[in-house]
Scaffold this motif. Sequence first.
Motif, PDB file in Angstrom:
ATOM      1  N   ARG A  75       0.841  -1.198   0.000  1.00  0.00           N
ATOM      2  CA  ARG A  75       0.000   0.000   0.000  1.00  0.00           C
ATOM      3  C   ARG A  75       0.872   1.242   0.000  1.00  0.00           C
ATOM      4  O   ARG A  75       1.735   1.415   0.860  1.00  0.00           O
ATOM      5  CB  ARG A  75      -0.931   0.006   1.210  1.00  0.00           C
ATOM      6  N   GLN A  76       0.645   2.125  -0.957  1.00  0.00           N
ATOM      7  CA  GLN A  76       1.348   3.398  -1.022  1.00  0.00           C
ATOM      8  C   GLN A  76       0.476   4.479  -0.370  1.00  0.00           C
ATOM      9  O   GLN A  76      -0.653   4.697  -0.779  1.00  0.00           O
ATOM     10  CB  GLN A  76       1.638   3.772  -2.472  1.00  0.00           C
ATOM     11  N   VAL A  77       1.021   5.121   0.656  1.00  0.00           N
ATOM     12  CA  VAL A  77       0.270   6.135   1.400  1.00  0.00           C
ATOM     13  C   VAL A  77       0.834   7.519   1.095  1.00  0.00           C
ATOM     14  O   VAL A  77       2.042   7.758   1.233  1.00  0.00           O
ATOM     15  CB  VAL A  77       0.334   5.868   2.915  1.00  0.00           C
ATOM     16  N   THR A  78      -0.038   8.420   0.680  1.00  0.00           N
ATOM     17  CA  THR A  78       0.314   9.826   0.478  1.00  0.00           C
ATOM     18  C   THR A  78      -0.309  10.645   1.590  1.00  0.00           C
ATOM     19  O   THR A  78      -1.512  10.523   1.857  1.00  0.00           O
ATOM     20  CB  THR A  78      -0.199  10.331  -0.880  1.00  0.00           C
ATOM     21  N   LEU A  79       0.510  11.460   2.247  1.00  0.00           N
ATOM     22  CA  LEU A  79       0.005  12.397   3.240  1.00  0.00           C
ATOM     23  C   LEU A  79      -0.108  13.771   2.583  1.00  0.00           C
ATOM     24  O   LEU A  79       0.899  14.344   2.158  1.00  0.00           O
ATOM     25  CB  LEU A  79       0.934  12.470   4.454  1.00  0.00           C
ATOM     26  N   ALA A  80      -1.315  14.276   2.485  1.00  0.00           N
ATOM     27  CA  ALA A  80      -1.555  15.620   1.945  1.00  0.00           C
ATOM     28  C   ALA A  80      -1.924  16.502   3.138  1.00  0.00           C
ATOM     29  O   ALA A  80      -3.005  16.355   3.708  1.00  0.00           O
ATOM     30  CB  ALA A  80      -2.671  15.591   0.913  1.00  0.00           C
ATOM     31  N   PHE A  81      -1.029  17.381   3.530  1.00  0.00           N
ATOM     32  CA  PHE A  81      -1.180  18.049   4.818  1.00  0.00           C
ATOM     33  C   PHE A  81      -1.056  19.566   4.709  1.00  0.00           C
ATOM     34  O   PHE A  81      -0.258  20.100   3.937  1.00  0.00           O
ATOM     35  CB  PHE A  81      -0.118  17.531   5.798  1.00  0.00           C
ATOM     36  N   ALA A  82      -1.884  20.251   5.480  1.00  0.00           N
ATOM     37  CA  ALA A  82      -1.738  21.694   5.650  1.00  0.00           C
ATOM     38  C   ALA A  82      -0.472  21.928   6.464  1.00  0.00           C
ATOM     39  O   ALA A  82      -0.286  21.308   7.507  1.00  0.00           O
ATOM     40  CB  ALA A  82      -2.955  22.254   6.377  1.00  0.00           C
ATOM     41  N   ALA A 102       4.804   7.098   1.321  1.00  0.00           N
ATOM     42  CA  ALA A 102       5.309   7.101  -0.056  1.00  0.00           C
ATOM     43  C   ALA A 102       5.477   8.505  -0.613  1.00  0.00           C
ATOM     44  O   ALA A 102       6.373   8.761  -1.419  1.00  0.00           O
ATOM     45  CB  ALA A 102       4.380   6.302  -0.961  1.00  0.00           C
ATOM     46  N   ALA A 103       4.590   9.435  -0.201  1.00  0.00           N
ATOM     47  CA  ALA A 103       4.646  10.790  -0.753  1.00  0.00           C
ATOM     48  C   ALA A 103       4.117  11.785   0.273  1.00  0.00           C
ATOM     49  O   ALA A 103       3.162  11.502   1.002  1.00  0.00           O
ATOM     50  CB  ALA A 103       3.839  10.884  -2.046  1.00  0.00           C
ATOM     51  N   PHE A 104       4.758  12.951   0.285  1.00  0.00           N
ATOM     52  CA  PHE A 104       4.326  14.062   1.132  1.00  0.00           C
ATOM     53  C   PHE A 104       3.870  15.199   0.215  1.00  0.00           C
ATOM     54  O   PHE A 104       4.652  15.672  -0.611  1.00  0.00           O
ATOM     55  CB  PHE A 104       5.477  14.552   2.011  1.00  0.00           C
ATOM     56  N   GLN A 105       2.616  15.604   0.386  1.00  0.00           N
ATOM     57  CA  GLN A 105       2.075  16.685  -0.418  1.00  0.00           C
ATOM     58  C   GLN A 105       1.662  17.850   0.476  1.00  0.00           C
ATOM     59  O   GLN A 105       0.573  17.849   1.058  1.00  0.00           O
ATOM     60  CB  GLN A 105       0.867  16.202  -1.225  1.00  0.00           C
ATOM     61  N   PRO A 106       2.532  18.875   0.637  1.00  0.00           N
ATOM     62  CA  PRO A 106       2.134  20.048   1.422  1.00  0.00           C
ATOM     63  C   PRO A 106       1.040  20.824   0.699  1.00  0.00           C
ATOM     64  O   PRO A 106       1.022  20.907  -0.535  1.00  0.00           O
ATOM     65  CB  PRO A 106       3.425  20.855   1.532  1.00  0.00           C
ATOM     66  N   LEU A 107       0.135  21.394   1.493  1.00  0.00           N
ATOM     67  CA  LEU A 107      -1.026  22.083   0.946  1.00  0.00           C
ATOM     68  C   LEU A 107      -1.138  23.501   1.478  1.00  0.00           C
ATOM     69  O   LEU A 107      -0.800  23.785   2.626  1.00  0.00           O
ATOM     70  CB  LEU A 107      -2.310  21.329   1.314  1.00  0.00           C
ATOM     71  N   TRP A 108      -1.674  24.369   0.629  1.00  0.00           N
ATOM     72  CA  TRP A 108      -2.140  25.678   1.061  1.00  0.00           C
ATOM     73  C   TRP A 108      -3.646  25.575   1.250  1.00  0.00           C
ATOM     74  O   TRP A 108      -4.369  25.122   0.356  1.00  0.00           O
ATOM     75  CB  TRP A 108      -1.814  26.743   0.019  1.00  0.00           C
TER      76      TRP A 108
END
Length: 233
Positions: A75-82, A102-108
């Motif tokens: 399982r590939q987990v992406t964290l999309a976080f403020a 697996a991936a870090f996605q910073p968010l505005w």
Amino acid sequence: MANLYHVRDLPDAGAATLGGDVAHHLLRVMRVREGDELTLCDGRGSTARATVTAAGRKELAVEVGAAVRHQPTPRQVTLAFACPRPARADWLVEHGTEVGVAAFQPLWTARSRPQNLRVARWRKLASAAAGQCARPFLPDVREPLELTELLEGPLPGGRLLADADGARPTAASIPGDVVCLIGPEGGFTDEERSAAARAGFTPARFGPHILRTETAALVAAAVLLGGELLGGE
């Protein structure tokens, strides 16, 4: 000594020379000498054992063994976080890497709009953490996005929004790869929550308390990757 040292491209088996940042670290920080053994990794799943044959001022001569190919996690987990405060964001990326994100996605978001985000620093932290915990795959540390851009883009089938009022996730509710939305201090606005729902995100609770952004991200990743999904209500 770290368990893995990441290089851009894994050398072929036989004699090779290491330079750049990895050689600087090994020579100046780790103080390697002739005869020392280490493991090289390309960050894409291939590793190889290497023995130092000569240590120069800026380069290392090594004898590299046969490459070994590792399989990614099921399982590939992406964290999309403020984005939280800088030190807390550093902590999130470093320890999330150790857990296996697996991936870090910073968010505005409406309530979190920091500028000058330290993406280059996060990538270095992720590389160091992956080396320490012998992780053969480097996570993808992405450039920041507006939340609306994320919701409009391609997404995996598993879509969760960390929410203390949500239901506990079950194996049946997460078919495979998953992206987990982590809100800012104060949470997502009603408009953002509605947009996430329209994009297929389901509220999910990962503990009995309201958690800080970085804590919620790490707990969610640990649950989703640990094979210990909690039962429903």
